[in-house]
Write a protein that holds these residues in place. Structure first.
Motif, PDB file in Angstrom:
ATOM      1  N   ARG A  51     -54.031  62.572  13.469  1.00 20.78           N
ATOM      2  CA  ARG A  51     -54.078  62.564  12.189  1.00 20.78           C
ATOM      3  C   ARG A  51     -55.256  62.146  11.571  1.00 20.78           C
ATOM      4  O   ARG A  51     -55.507  62.581  10.374  1.00 20.78           O
ATOM      5  CB  ARG A  51     -52.669  61.775  11.480  1.00 20.78           C
ATOM      6  CG  ARG A  51     -51.445  62.593  12.045  1.00 20.78           C
ATOM      7  CD  ARG A  51     -50.235  61.949  11.427  1.00 20.78           C
ATOM      8  NE  ARG A  51     -50.354  62.148  10.009  1.00 20.78           N
ATOM      9  CZ  ARG A  51     -49.810  61.421   8.980  1.00 20.78           C
ATOM     10  NH1 ARG A  51     -49.159  60.337   9.387  1.00 20.78           N
ATOM     11  NH2 ARG A  51     -49.845  61.560   7.782  1.00 20.78           N
ATOM     12  N   ILE A  52     -56.130  61.057  12.068  1.00 22.40           N
ATOM     13  CA  ILE A  52     -56.918  60.745  11.471  1.00 22.40           C
ATOM     14  C   ILE A  52     -58.368  61.718  11.404  1.00 22.40           C
ATOM     15  O   ILE A  52     -58.661  62.132  12.553  1.00 22.40           O
ATOM     16  CB  ILE A  52     -57.386  59.302  11.898  1.00 22.40           C
ATOM     17  CG1 ILE A  52     -56.353  58.323  11.775  1.00 22.40           C
ATOM     18  CG2 ILE A  52     -59.076  59.019  11.601  1.00 22.40           C
ATOM     19  CD1 ILE A  52     -56.595  57.004  12.403  1.00 22.40           C
ATOM     20  N   GLY A  53     -58.737  62.005  10.320  1.00 20.84           N
ATOM     21  CA  GLY A  53     -59.812  63.076  10.453  1.00 20.84           C
ATOM     22  C   GLY A  53     -59.618  64.408  10.411  1.00 20.84           C
ATOM     23  O   GLY A  53     -60.380  65.368  10.473  1.00 20.84           O
ATOM     24  N   VAL A  54     -58.394  64.740   9.945  1.00 18.76           N
ATOM     25  CA  VAL A  54     -57.735  66.129  10.016  1.00 18.76           C
ATOM     26  C   VAL A  54     -58.627  66.932   9.071  1.00 18.76           C
ATOM     27  O   VAL A  54     -58.550  68.234   8.828  1.00 18.76           O
ATOM     28  CB  VAL A  54     -56.562  66.257   9.810  1.00 18.76           C
ATOM     29  CG1 VAL A  54     -55.856  65.751  11.081  1.00 18.76           C
ATOM     30  CG2 VAL A  54     -55.742  65.769   8.600  1.00 18.76           C
TER      31      VAL A  54
END
Length: 76
Positions: A51-54
């Motif tokens: 999820r981080i950086g999507v």
């Protein structure tokens, strides 16, 4: 793919969920009379680590979004 009547599924829900979750039965089709109305299948667990950086690379952030109004905001 076993078919099971809604009333029977209600009374045996715990056992049906255990069977599907363990992989003993891939799915159950729940019927009302002769009509299939739902499927009981195991959840696919996905990792949330991605999820981080999507949104990376999908937005352009300007160096100074509003140069006219932000000039005097942080001046001493």
């Amino acid at each position: 793919m076993p078919f099971i009547d809604l009333l029977e599924a209600q009374s045996q829900l715990d056992a049906l969920i255990d069977a599907v979750a363990s992989g003993a039965v891939p799915e159950f089709v729940i019927t009302r009379g002769e009509l299939p109305i739902a499927r009981l299948v195991p959840m696919e667990l996905t990792s949330t680590a991605k999820r981080i950086g999507v949104a990376k690379g999908k937005f352009i952030i300007p160096d100074n979004p509003d140069p006219d109004e932000s000039e005097g905001l942080f001046a001493a």
